[in-house]
Design an enzyme around this catalytic site. Sequence first.
Site, PDB file in Angstrom:
ATOM      1  N   LYS A  14      -0.480 -11.285   4.254  1.00 22.58           N
ATOM      2  CA  LYS A  14       0.935 -10.905   4.205  1.00 22.58           C
ATOM      3  C   LYS A  14       1.221  -9.711   5.122  1.00 22.58           C
ATOM      4  CE  LYS A  14       0.890 -10.178  -0.274  1.00 22.58           C
ATOM      5  NZ  LYS A  14      -0.435 -10.557  -0.804  1.00 22.58           N
ATOM      6  N   ARG A  89       6.002  -8.853  -7.821  1.00 21.59           N
ATOM      7  CA  ARG A  89       4.712  -9.349  -8.273  1.00 21.59           C
ATOM      8  C   ARG A  89       4.762  -9.822  -9.720  1.00 21.59           C
ATOM      9  NH1 ARG A  89       1.261  -6.410  -4.553  1.00 21.59           N
ATOM     10  NH2 ARG A  89      -0.947  -6.857  -4.825  1.00 21.59           N
ATOM     11  N   ARG A 128     -12.511  -6.845   4.867  1.00 22.26           N
ATOM     12  CA  ARG A 128     -11.522  -5.793   5.068  1.00 22.26           C
ATOM     13  C   ARG A 128     -12.028  -4.476   4.471  1.00 22.26           C
ATOM     14  NH1 ARG A 128      -5.483  -6.835   2.857  1.00 22.26           N
ATOM     15  NH2 ARG A 128      -6.238  -6.086   0.864  1.00 22.26           N
ATOM     16  N   ARG A 134     -10.266   0.983   1.786  1.00 20.61           N
ATOM     17  CA  ARG A 134      -9.565   0.798   0.512  1.00 20.61           C
ATOM     18  C   ARG A 134     -10.584   0.541  -0.593  1.00 20.61           C
ATOM     19  NH1 ARG A 134      -4.494  -3.203   0.749  1.00 20.61           N
ATOM     20  NH2 ARG A 134      -5.174  -3.414  -1.407  1.00 20.61           N
ATOM     21  N   ARG A 146      -8.115  -8.378  -9.439  1.00 20.01           N
ATOM     22  CA  ARG A 146      -6.815  -8.491  -8.756  1.00 20.01           C
ATOM     23  C   ARG A 146      -6.365  -9.942  -8.666  1.00 20.01           C
ATOM     24  NH1 ARG A 146      -8.728  -5.591  -3.793  1.00 20.01           N
ATOM     25  NH2 ARG A 146      -6.831  -6.243  -2.742  1.00 20.01           N
TER      26      ARG A 146
HETATM   27  P1  ADP Z   1      -3.287  -6.673  -2.054  1.00 16.46           P
HETATM   28  O1  ADP Z   1      -2.155  -7.648  -1.971  1.00 16.46           O
HETATM   29  O2  ADP Z   1      -4.253  -6.806  -0.948  1.00 16.46           O
HETATM   30  O3  ADP Z   1      -3.940  -6.628  -3.404  1.00 16.46           O
HETATM   31  P2  ADP Z   1      -1.454  -4.389  -2.057  1.00 16.46           P
HETATM   32  O4  ADP Z   1      -1.571  -3.322  -1.060  1.00 16.46           O
HETATM   33  O5  ADP Z   1      -0.234  -5.236  -2.054  1.00 16.46           O
HETATM   34  O6  ADP Z   1      -2.767  -5.220  -1.850  1.00 16.46           O
HETATM   35  O7  ADP Z   1      -1.594  -3.762  -3.540  1.00 16.46           O
HETATM   36  C1  ADP Z   1      -2.655  -2.922  -3.926  1.00 16.46           C
HETATM   37  C2  ADP Z   1      -2.488  -2.497  -5.400  1.00 16.46           C
HETATM   38  O8  ADP Z   1      -1.249  -1.773  -5.549  1.00 16.46           O
HETATM   39  C3  ADP Z   1      -2.380  -3.640  -6.405  1.00 16.46           C
HETATM   40  O9  ADP Z   1      -3.636  -4.098  -6.843  1.00 16.46           O
HETATM   41  C4  ADP Z   1      -1.552  -2.967  -7.532  1.00 16.46           C
HETATM   42  O10 ADP Z   1      -2.365  -2.149  -8.343  1.00 16.46           O
HETATM   43  C5  ADP Z   1      -0.588  -2.070  -6.791  1.00 16.46           C
HETATM   44  N1  ADP Z   1       0.710  -2.748  -6.485  1.00 16.46           N
HETATM   45  C6  ADP Z   1       1.194  -3.045  -5.246  1.00 16.46           C
HETATM   46  N2  ADP Z   1       2.396  -3.652  -5.321  1.00 16.46           N
HETATM   47  C7  ADP Z   1       2.677  -3.750  -6.647  1.00 16.46           C
HETATM   48  C8  ADP Z   1       3.776  -4.298  -7.387  1.00 16.46           C
HETATM   49  N3  ADP Z   1       4.826  -4.894  -6.780  1.00 16.46           N
HETATM   50  N4  ADP Z   1       3.717  -4.230  -8.740  1.00 16.46           N
HETATM   51  C9  ADP Z   1       2.707  -3.660  -9.359  1.00 16.46           C
HETATM   52  N5  ADP Z   1       1.640  -3.128  -8.739  1.00 16.46           N
HETATM   53  C10 ADP Z   1       1.613  -3.166  -7.391  1.00 16.46           C
END
Ligand code: ADP
Length: 198
Positions: A14, A89, A128, A134, A146
């Site tokens: 994404k 999400r 990654r 990260r 996750r």
């Molecule tokens: P990825 O999609 O690779 O898991 P992101 O950078 O989108 O990575 O998200 C990393 C973390 O940030 C998630 O595992 C969650 O803990 C938190 N997070 C990100 N966006 C949201 C959201 N919209 N709602 C709740 N938690 C979120």
Amino acid sequence: MLNIVLFGPPGAGKGTQSQKLIDKYNLIHLSTGDLLRSEIAAGTALGLEAKKLMDNGILVPDEVVIGMIENKVKEHRHAAGFIFDGFPRTVPQAQGLDKLLQDNGTEISCMIALKVDDEELTKRLLLRGQTSGRPDDQNEELIRKRVEEYNTKTRPVADYYAGQGKFCAVDGIGEIEEIFQALCKQIDSLKEKQEEKK
Ligand code: ADP
């Protein structure tokens, strides 16, 4: 406005595709993951709370992310549109987003899902993790957590948009450029429909 939700599990690509799409269509990229990581980097109270959850692969509370997105949407109210990446999400987040866009006189144009299987995802995330620094990408158990959060809480968001007739999907495996072209095709046909309505 052209408001796209880019959807898919962690590691679907994404972020990569958002970057290319904002350049082509002149949109604002809103990634809740990036916004949360900058709160952490800035050492804010919100960042400290979020970090505990993120380090365990757990979603942060809906109100927190909706609040962050609301600020950004208002800040860029004159933009051509937004790409939402990693948000909404959960179904309550999607409902919150609908309300907030409506209050700003606009709406979601479409959700586009990137389809990638679990095996490929784990491979990409671990890779990654070797370069991104990260913490949530460096351990298989966390990645599994996750993906589990995604399967239970996030997958239903696709049905939410499908119910509004706003869902489509593209194959997320292949060359970055190929996937980008598939996304552009969807967006161009969306734009044509928007023009016809005018
Ligand atoms: P990825 O999609 O690779 O898991 P992101 O950078 O989108 O990575 O998200 C990393 C973390 O940030 C998630 O595992 C969650 O803990 C938190 N997070 C990100 N966006 C949201 C959201 N919209 N709602 C709740 N938690 C979120």
